[in-house]
Design a protein around this motif. Structure first.
Motif, mmCIF file in Angstrom:
data_model
loop_
_atom_site.group_PDB
_atom_site.id
_atom_site.type_symbol
_atom_site.label_atom_id
_atom_site.label_comp_id
_atom_site.label_asym_id
_atom_site.label_seq_id
_atom_site.Cartn_x
_atom_site.Cartn_y
_atom_site.Cartn_z
ATOM 1 N N TYR A 7 3.499 -22.880 57.066
ATOM 2 C CA TYR A 7 2.374 -22.612 57.952
ATOM 3 C C TYR A 7 1.692 -23.905 58.372
ATOM 4 O O TYR A 7 1.556 -24.832 57.604
ATOM 5 N N ASP A 9 -1.917 -25.535 59.621
ATOM 6 C CA ASP A 9 -3.316 -25.199 59.381
ATOM 7 C C ASP A 9 -4.163 -25.201 60.646
ATOM 8 O O ASP A 9 -5.275 -25.695 60.658
ATOM 9 N N LEU A 14 -4.137 -19.622 60.667
ATOM 10 C CA LEU A 14 -4.932 -19.249 59.497
ATOM 11 C C LEU A 14 -5.536 -17.852 59.654
ATOM 12 O O LEU A 14 -5.560 -17.078 58.700
ATOM 13 N N ARG A 17 -2.770 -15.367 59.107
ATOM 14 C CA ARG A 17 -2.453 -15.287 57.682
ATOM 15 C C ARG A 17 -3.512 -14.488 56.930
ATOM 16 O O ARG A 17 -3.192 -13.666 56.064
ATOM 17 N N ALA A 25 -5.444 -18.676 53.025
ATOM 18 C CA ALA A 25 -5.835 -18.941 54.414
ATOM 19 C C ALA A 25 -7.357 -18.930 54.542
ATOM 20 O O ALA A 25 -7.934 -19.755 55.255
#
Length: 189
Positions: A7, A9, A14, A17, A25
């Motif tokens: 993933y 950021d 986020l 997630r 997250a």
């Protein structure tokens, strides 16, 4: 920064997630935005502890409403807009309570948040902060909000446009105009 996984950021990832139940997250979003939101809220309300409460409340509400949040728009616009609205509500309530307590007497300085004489430690940093606050207080609220979001909240111009629901070009122009006004006022002092 991928933190050991695939993933990225950015806010959109986020939020997605978090919508899928990833507690990590939330922690990343909180750490990513907490400092800027705290600085911004503290500038608006003038109290660190109150600003901390505002930031925490914003994140609680964010999690409660996570399913309805558009991941593509990210988190910062939503968070800062809620922090701004809560701060303004608190200031309005405070102003009402002060005027009610004082029988609507206006001494011209209630709630302005500027500490004029600080005999405790005449440090230059505190004097500069007071001067900056005094300069900011000369601006109308809408212009002050722009500068607080940019310089204390650390938001990009696009994020500010999202928070204030204004076109990006308008935000760019208004920030430039507000900074020019501040320079003119500072030059007159």
């Amino acid at each position: 920064m991928a933190n050991g996984n695939t993933y990225v950021d950015n806010d959109a990832d986020l939020v997605r997630r978090l919508q899928n139940g990833d507690q990590g997250a939330f922690e990343r979003l909180f750490e990513k935005h907490r400092r800027g939101m705290l600085a911004y809220s503290e500038k608006l309300v003038g109290e660190r502890s109150l600003a901390e409460d505002i930031v925490q409340d914003c994140f609680v509400e964010f999690v409660e409403k996570i399913e309805g949040i558009n991941a593509e728009r990210g988190a910062s616009g939503w968070l800062y807009r809620v922090a701004r609205n809560r701060s303004i509500d608190i200031l309005r309530r405070r102003k009402f309570e002060i005027s009610r307590r004082e029988g609507s007497q206006d001494n011209g300085h209630a709630g302005d948040g500027v500490v004029e004489n600080n005999p405790a430690d005449g440090l230059m940093e505190k004097e500069m902060k007071a001067n900056a606050q005094t300069l900011l207080d000369t601006l109308p609220q809408k212009e002050r909000d722009l500068l607080l979001l940019r310089f204390f909240g650390g938001l990009s111009f696009r994020e500010i446009a999202d928070v204030l629901r204004r076109p990006l070009g308008t935000v760019l122009w208004q920030v430039q105009r507000s900074l020019r006004k501040l320079r003119e006022i500072a030059d007159e002092l």
